[in-house]
Design a protein around this motif. Structure first.
Motif, mmCIF file in Angstrom:
data_model
loop_
_atom_site.group_PDB
_atom_site.id
_atom_site.type_symbol
_atom_site.label_atom_id
_atom_site.label_comp_id
_atom_site.label_asym_id
_atom_site.label_seq_id
_atom_site.Cartn_x
_atom_site.Cartn_y
_atom_site.Cartn_z
ATOM 1 N N THR A 40 -0.538 13.660 1.381
ATOM 2 C CA THR A 40 0.484 12.971 0.616
ATOM 3 C C THR A 40 0.945 13.825 -0.563
ATOM 4 N N THR A 41 2.200 13.653 -0.931
ATOM 5 C CA THR A 41 2.720 14.350 -2.107
ATOM 6 C C THR A 41 2.386 13.588 -3.383
ATOM 7 N N LEU A 42 1.807 12.409 -3.249
ATOM 8 C CA LEU A 42 1.470 11.581 -4.404
ATOM 9 C C LEU A 42 -0.019 11.675 -4.699
ATOM 10 N N THR A 43 -0.370 11.893 -5.950
ATOM 11 C CA THR A 43 -1.775 11.935 -6.324
ATOM 12 C C THR A 43 -2.361 10.525 -6.289
ATOM 13 N N PHE A 44 -3.686 10.454 -6.266
ATOM 14 C CA PHE A 44 -4.352 9.161 -6.208
ATOM 15 C C PHE A 44 -3.982 8.279 -7.405
ATOM 16 N N PRO A 45 -3.988 8.797 -8.636
ATOM 17 C CA PRO A 45 -3.571 7.941 -9.764
ATOM 18 C C PRO A 45 -2.133 7.448 -9.621
ATOM 19 N N VAL A 46 -1.257 8.281 -9.083
ATOM 20 C CA VAL A 46 0.130 7.859 -8.894
ATOM 21 C C VAL A 46 0.210 6.762 -7.842
ATOM 22 N N LEU A 47 -0.555 6.894 -6.749
ATOM 23 C CA LEU A 47 -0.587 5.833 -5.735
ATOM 24 C C LEU A 47 -1.000 4.504 -6.354
ATOM 25 N N LEU A 48 -2.038 4.526 -7.184
ATOM 26 C CA LEU A 48 -2.508 3.290 -7.809
ATOM 27 C C LEU A 48 -1.454 2.720 -8.763
ATOM 28 N N ARG A 49 -0.800 3.605 -9.507
ATOM 29 C CA ARG A 49 0.255 3.130 -10.412
ATOM 30 C C ARG A 49 1.391 2.471 -9.628
ATOM 31 N N LEU A 50 1.788 3.080 -8.530
ATOM 32 C CA LEU A 50 2.896 2.545 -7.746
ATOM 33 C C LEU A 50 2.514 1.238 -7.041
ATOM 34 N N VAL A 57 -6.262 4.633 2.493
ATOM 35 C CA VAL A 57 -6.059 3.191 2.374
ATOM 36 C C VAL A 57 -5.072 2.893 1.243
ATOM 37 N N ALA A 58 -5.237 3.559 0.109
ATOM 38 C CA ALA A 58 -4.316 3.356 -1.015
ATOM 39 C C ALA A 58 -2.897 3.738 -0.612
ATOM 40 N N ARG A 59 -2.769 4.834 0.119
ATOM 41 C CA ARG A 59 -1.443 5.285 0.551
ATOM 42 C C ARG A 59 -0.776 4.241 1.441
ATOM 43 N N HIS A 60 -1.525 3.672 2.375
ATOM 44 C CA HIS A 60 -0.935 2.672 3.267
ATOM 45 C C HIS A 60 -0.701 1.356 2.549
ATOM 46 N N GLN A 61 -1.590 0.987 1.641
ATOM 47 C CA GLN A 61 -1.400 -0.255 0.890
ATOM 48 C C GLN A 61 -0.135 -0.189 0.031
ATOM 49 N N LEU A 62 0.190 0.981 -0.481
ATOM 50 C CA LEU A 62 1.431 1.126 -1.239
ATOM 51 C C LEU A 62 2.626 0.812 -0.348
ATOM 52 N N LEU A 76 9.921 8.398 0.037
ATOM 53 C CA LEU A 76 9.742 9.742 0.577
ATOM 54 C C LEU A 76 8.340 9.931 1.135
ATOM 55 N N ASP A 77 7.357 9.342 0.494
ATOM 56 C CA ASP A 77 6.004 9.401 1.050
ATOM 57 C C ASP A 77 5.852 8.423 2.205
ATOM 58 N N GLY A 78 6.665 7.373 2.203
ATOM 59 C CA GLY A 78 6.526 6.333 3.206
ATOM 60 C C GLY A 78 6.916 6.748 4.609
ATOM 61 N N VAL A 79 7.919 7.601 4.742
ATOM 62 C CA VAL A 79 8.309 8.055 6.080
ATOM 63 C C VAL A 79 7.140 8.790 6.722
ATOM 64 N N GLU A 80 6.586 9.746 5.996
ATOM 65 C CA GLU A 80 5.469 10.518 6.531
ATOM 66 C C GLU A 80 4.241 9.642 6.762
#
Length: 263
Positions: free
Chosen positions: A2-12, A124-129, A155-159
């Motif tokens: 993912t292009t998003l870091t773990f803290p960014v995933l949690l924030r989103l 899991v965090a990536r998919h939960q977002l 943009l992260d969601g397509v991948e």
């Protein structure tokens, strides 16, 4: 991945969850049907989100396990409009607390097996977002105020969709082909399907001009182009194909949606 870091995933996750609660709080009725999830009312959708967050919190806390965990002793979802947003907020906090405690690399039960996404808390965090982002859109449609998914989420969601929900080692039962997904923000992905299954990859750098479907020996059987938000909503069946630009054999998308691979 993912292009998003773990803290960014949690924030989103937190931000999209707050947006979902805002829709629920402003809705004229919780009994209105959700057009994009016609078997559910808005209350059903809220219950799905809240109970799902609590179950995933328990699953993350359990670590690697043979099956998904269920939240124990959780309060029943309240029917009262004033209490429902607070219950949803508490559900989100349970999930975020569990993810923070576990960290992104810890193993975790997931429903995806032979995909391209790891079986980790970060995945899991990536998919939960993506789940809360799409369901926030569902809620917005219900009250007549749909908004595009935020760019960094989409943009992260397509991948994430291709890697988690489509990638498989199950054999594609049709002629080998490829699907190209082009975001107007400058990012593209290719999904290749053949006897070895389905695998996705980024195929162009930002600003590159991808090859159109049907042009050249390495062209995809079909390509779809639109904003990243529209691409995510399209792959999750929230908007129709005519909302995007499709080149090549559009019928391949019907085959892809109907495919139930055996792994």
């Amino acid at each position: 991945m993912t292009t998003l870091t773990f803290p960014v995933l949690l924030r989103l996750i937190d931000e999209r969850s707050a947006a979902f609660r805002a829709v629920v709080a402003s809705a004229p009725s919780l009994d209105v049907q959700v057009p994009t999830c016609p078997e559910w009312t808005l209350f059903d959708l809220a219950r799905h989100i809240g109970e799902g967050r609590r179950d995933w919190a328990a699953t993350v806390a359990a670590g690697p396990a043979p099956e998904k965990s269920a939240a124990e002793g959780a309060p029943a979802v309240p029917r009262e409009r004033e209490a429902l947003p607070a219950w949803l907020a508490e559900s989100t906090e349970h999930l975020l607390d569990a993810l923070r405690e576990a960290g992104p690399e810890r193993g975790c039960w997931t429903w995806w097996g032979a995909s391209q996404s790891p079986r980790t808390c970060g995945a899991v965090a990536r998919h939960q977002l993506q789940q809360i982002a799409v369901h926030t859109y569902d809620a917005q449609v219900t009250v007549g105020a749909p908004e595009p998914l935020p760019d960094e989420v989409a943009l992260d969601g397509v991948e994430e969709f291709l890697f988690t929900c489509v990638a498989t080692t199950g054999a594609w039962p049709h002629e080998p082909t490829a699907f190209d997904f082009h975001a107007t923000e400058g990012r593209s992905w290719r999904l290749t399907v053949d006897g070895d299954g389905a695998r996705a990859a980024r195929v162009s750098a930002p600003g590159a001009t991808p090859v159109a479907a049907g042009e050249g020996p390495d062209a995809a059987g079909v390509s779809v182009r639109g904003t990243a938000s529209d691409l995510v909503l399209f792959v999750y069946d929230r908007i129709p194909a005519d909302s995007l630009r499709i080149e090549g054999d559009a019928g391949l998308f019907d085959l892809l949606r109907a495919w139930e691979p055996e792994e």
